[in-house]
Write a protein that holds these residues in place. Structure first.
Motif, mmCIF file in Angstrom:
data_model
loop_
_atom_site.group_PDB
_atom_site.id
_atom_site.type_symbol
_atom_site.label_atom_id
_atom_site.label_comp_id
_atom_site.label_asym_id
_atom_site.label_seq_id
_atom_site.Cartn_x
_atom_site.Cartn_y
_atom_site.Cartn_z
ATOM 1 N N GLY A 165 -11.010 -2.048 11.356
ATOM 2 C CA GLY A 165 -11.082 -0.560 10.465
ATOM 3 C C GLY A 165 -10.014 -0.678 9.575
ATOM 4 N N VAL A 166 -9.893 0.395 8.917
ATOM 5 C CA VAL A 166 -9.095 0.485 7.546
ATOM 6 C C VAL A 166 -8.071 1.381 7.819
ATOM 7 C CG1 VAL A 166 -8.832 0.793 4.978
ATOM 8 C CG2 VAL A 166 -10.865 -0.440 6.036
ATOM 9 N N PHE A 167 -6.935 1.366 7.656
ATOM 10 C CA PHE A 167 -5.968 2.143 7.989
ATOM 11 C C PHE A 167 -4.836 2.598 6.706
ATOM 12 C CE2 PHE A 167 -7.328 0.234 11.635
ATOM 13 C CZ PHE A 167 -7.418 1.290 12.703
ATOM 14 N N ALA A 168 -4.481 3.757 6.592
ATOM 15 C CA ALA A 168 -3.698 4.270 5.569
ATOM 16 C C ALA A 168 -2.315 3.479 5.718
ATOM 17 C CB ALA A 168 -3.437 5.778 5.822
ATOM 18 N N ARG A 169 -1.724 2.892 4.662
ATOM 19 C CA ARG A 169 -0.453 2.046 4.919
ATOM 20 C C ARG A 169 0.628 2.866 4.648
ATOM 21 N NH1 ARG A 169 0.662 -3.544 3.663
ATOM 22 N NH2 ARG A 169 -1.487 -3.959 3.069
ATOM 23 N N PRO A 202 -8.332 8.563 -4.682
ATOM 24 C CA PRO A 202 -9.249 7.186 -4.441
ATOM 25 C C PRO A 202 -8.525 6.263 -3.882
ATOM 26 C CG PRO A 202 -8.419 7.448 -6.901
ATOM 27 C CD PRO A 202 -8.016 8.697 -5.903
ATOM 28 N N VAL A 203 -9.351 5.578 -2.798
ATOM 29 C CA VAL A 203 -8.445 4.562 -2.060
ATOM 30 C C VAL A 203 -9.004 3.362 -2.400
ATOM 31 C CG1 VAL A 203 -8.052 3.875 0.215
ATOM 32 C CG2 VAL A 203 -8.219 6.359 -0.187
ATOM 33 N N LEU A 253 -8.123 1.882 -10.127
ATOM 34 C CA LEU A 253 -7.273 1.260 -9.188
ATOM 35 C C LEU A 253 -6.186 0.420 -9.739
ATOM 36 C CD1 LEU A 253 -9.524 1.615 -6.130
ATOM 37 C CD2 LEU A 253 -7.822 3.391 -7.166
ATOM 38 N N LYS A 254 -5.122 0.342 -9.543
ATOM 39 C CA LYS A 254 -3.917 -0.727 -9.880
ATOM 40 C C LYS A 254 -4.178 -1.734 -8.835
ATOM 41 C CE LYS A 254 -1.022 2.766 -11.692
ATOM 42 N NZ LYS A 254 0.301 3.705 -11.477
ATOM 43 N N GLU A 255 -4.724 -2.867 -9.492
ATOM 44 C CA GLU A 255 -4.905 -4.118 -8.702
ATOM 45 C C GLU A 255 -3.839 -4.666 -8.245
ATOM 46 O OE1 GLU A 255 -8.277 -4.954 -7.646
ATOM 47 O OE2 GLU A 255 -9.196 -3.432 -8.571
ATOM 48 N N LYS A 256 -2.569 -4.708 -8.870
ATOM 49 C CA LYS A 256 -1.582 -5.457 -8.729
ATOM 50 C C LYS A 256 -0.496 -4.688 -7.739
ATOM 51 C CE LYS A 256 -2.285 -8.376 -12.726
ATOM 52 N NZ LYS A 256 -1.604 -9.066 -13.783
ATOM 53 N N THR A 257 -0.837 -3.444 -7.464
ATOM 54 C CA THR A 257 0.238 -3.022 -6.580
ATOM 55 C C THR A 257 -0.148 -3.042 -5.273
ATOM 56 O OG1 THR A 257 -1.269 -0.644 -6.566
ATOM 57 C CG2 THR A 257 0.534 -1.184 -8.365
ATOM 58 N N THR A 258 0.685 -2.760 -4.203
ATOM 59 C CA THR A 258 0.091 -2.844 -2.648
ATOM 60 C C THR A 258 -0.852 -1.806 -2.175
ATOM 61 O OG1 THR A 258 2.583 -3.837 -2.267
ATOM 62 C CG2 THR A 258 1.153 -2.914 -0.570
ATOM 63 N N PRO A 259 -1.903 -2.376 -2.043
ATOM 64 C CA PRO A 259 -2.960 -1.422 -1.634
ATOM 65 C C PRO A 259 -2.576 -0.258 -0.733
ATOM 66 C CG PRO A 259 -3.685 -3.495 -1.067
ATOM 67 C CD PRO A 259 -2.374 -3.739 -1.536
ATOM 68 N N ALA A 260 -3.185 1.066 -0.543
ATOM 69 C CA ALA A 260 -2.826 2.064 0.135
ATOM 70 C C ALA A 260 -3.167 1.967 1.551
ATOM 71 C CB ALA A 260 -3.336 3.411 -0.652
ATOM 72 N N TYR A 261 -3.794 0.935 1.775
ATOM 73 C CA TYR A 261 -4.763 0.613 3.208
ATOM 74 C C TYR A 261 -4.234 -0.905 3.642
ATOM 75 C CZ TYR A 261 -7.777 -2.117 0.520
ATOM 76 O OH TYR A 261 -8.111 -3.144 -0.402
ATOM 77 N N VAL A 262 -4.440 -0.890 5.037
ATOM 78 C CA VAL A 262 -4.453 -2.261 5.695
ATOM 79 C C VAL A 262 -5.444 -2.322 6.689
ATOM 80 C CG1 VAL A 262 -2.916 -1.548 7.235
ATOM 81 C CG2 VAL A 262 -2.818 -3.927 6.981
ATOM 82 N N ARG A 270 0.202 8.232 7.522
ATOM 83 C CA ARG A 270 0.368 6.570 7.433
ATOM 84 C C ARG A 270 0.002 6.361 8.824
ATOM 85 N NH1 ARG A 270 5.286 3.085 9.108
ATOM 86 N NH2 ARG A 270 4.829 1.214 7.858
ATOM 87 N N GLY A 271 -0.743 5.098 8.871
ATOM 88 C CA GLY A 271 -1.496 4.552 10.154
ATOM 89 C C GLY A 271 -2.546 5.199 10.673
ATOM 90 N N GLU A 272 -3.295 6.299 10.176
ATOM 91 C CA GLU A 272 -4.404 6.933 10.378
ATOM 92 C C GLU A 272 -5.353 6.050 10.033
ATOM 93 O OE1 GLU A 272 -6.899 11.050 9.948
ATOM 94 O OE2 GLU A 272 -4.722 10.742 9.279
ATOM 95 N N GLU A 273 -6.404 5.737 10.875
ATOM 96 C CA GLU A 273 -7.826 5.220 10.301
ATOM 97 C C GLU A 273 -8.592 5.914 9.383
ATOM 98 O OE1 GLU A 273 -11.542 2.372 12.095
ATOM 99 O OE2 GLU A 273 -10.214 3.328 13.557
ATOM 100 N N LEU A 274 -9.171 5.227 8.369
ATOM 101 C CA LEU A 274 -9.838 5.959 7.239
ATOM 102 C C LEU A 274 -11.526 5.764 7.886
ATOM 103 C CD1 LEU A 274 -8.537 4.456 3.970
ATOM 104 C CD2 LEU A 274 -7.704 6.286 5.228
ATOM 105 N N SER A 275 -12.056 6.673 7.499
ATOM 106 C CA SER A 275 -13.496 6.952 7.977
ATOM 107 C C SER A 275 -14.387 7.540 7.036
ATOM 108 C CB SER A 275 -13.738 7.430 9.391
ATOM 109 O OG SER A 275 -13.091 8.832 9.357
ATOM 110 N N TYR A 276 -15.583 7.494 6.930
ATOM 111 C CA TYR A 276 -16.650 8.484 6.372
ATOM 112 C C TYR A 276 -17.934 8.357 6.917
ATOM 113 C CZ TYR A 276 -18.577 4.194 3.891
ATOM 114 O OH TYR A 276 -19.132 3.041 3.599
#
Length: 177
Positions: free
Chosen positions: A37-41, A49-50, A18-27, A128-134
């Motif tokens: 919670g963790v949401f898709a950015r 892989p998130v 995962l590219k550590e220096k890029t903006t994460p795919a989540y917030v 975008r904006g959807e909550e991630l879950s498992y």
């Protein structure tokens, strides 16, 4: 008493980079399901892989001692079980993956790689904006009494909600015979 998150599957492929220096795919933000919670950015494609589930790796005995010492409610730890019997304690040196909530019909899954690293992958396209879950499929060694079931009550709201994030108890061979 202990609880553990259980990996959904184990794969024989290298861990992703995962590219550590890029903006994460989540917030991370407040969730209607539970706490943070963790949401898709941005839109995420199926199979992405998130985030890696990080934290201190400890043995099961230490996990039990920490849970007892912290006096957390039995339904609130950041422990993640590994195939080798160790546990990742996301509460120590952990990251935002610990805030991904449970859902009975999740949009992500946790996968443990051969090197023992655990990554959260999308199961389907996520908006975008959807909550991630498992699905936590928590292992609870004690009896699944009504009080325990209430402590592990699920509030995911999915159509197939089972009402709990506990893994079903395995039936012993003597109970099946």
């Amino acid at each position: 008493m202990r609880k553990q998150k259980n990996t959904e599957s184990s794969v024989s492929i290298p861990s992703p980079v995962l590219k550590e220096k890029t903006t994460p795919a989540y917030v991370v933000r407040q969730s209607d399901v539970h706490g943070k919670g963790v949401f898709a950015r941005r839109k995420l494609r199926a199979g992405t892989p998130v985030i890696e589930y990080k934290g201190e790796r400890i043995d099961l005995g230490e996990a039990d001692r920490r849970a007892e010492k912290r006096r957390w409610p039995i339904n609130h730890t950041y422990f993640f079980s590994l195939a080798d019997g160790r546990v990742i304690d996301g509460g120590r040196r952990g990251n935002d993956a610990r805030y991904i909530n449970h859902a009975c019909e999740p949009n992500c899954e946790a996968m443990e790689h051969d090197d023992g690293r655990v990554f959260i992958y999308t199961l389907r396209d996520i908006a975008r904006g959807e909550e991630l879950s498992y699905n936590y499929a928590l292992i609870y060694d004690g009896r699944h009494t009504p009080a325990v079931k209430r402590a592990f009550a699920c509030r995911c709201g999915t159509p197939g909600c089972t009402g709990t994030f506990l893994a079903p108890k395995r039936k012993s061979k003597s109970a099946v015979a």
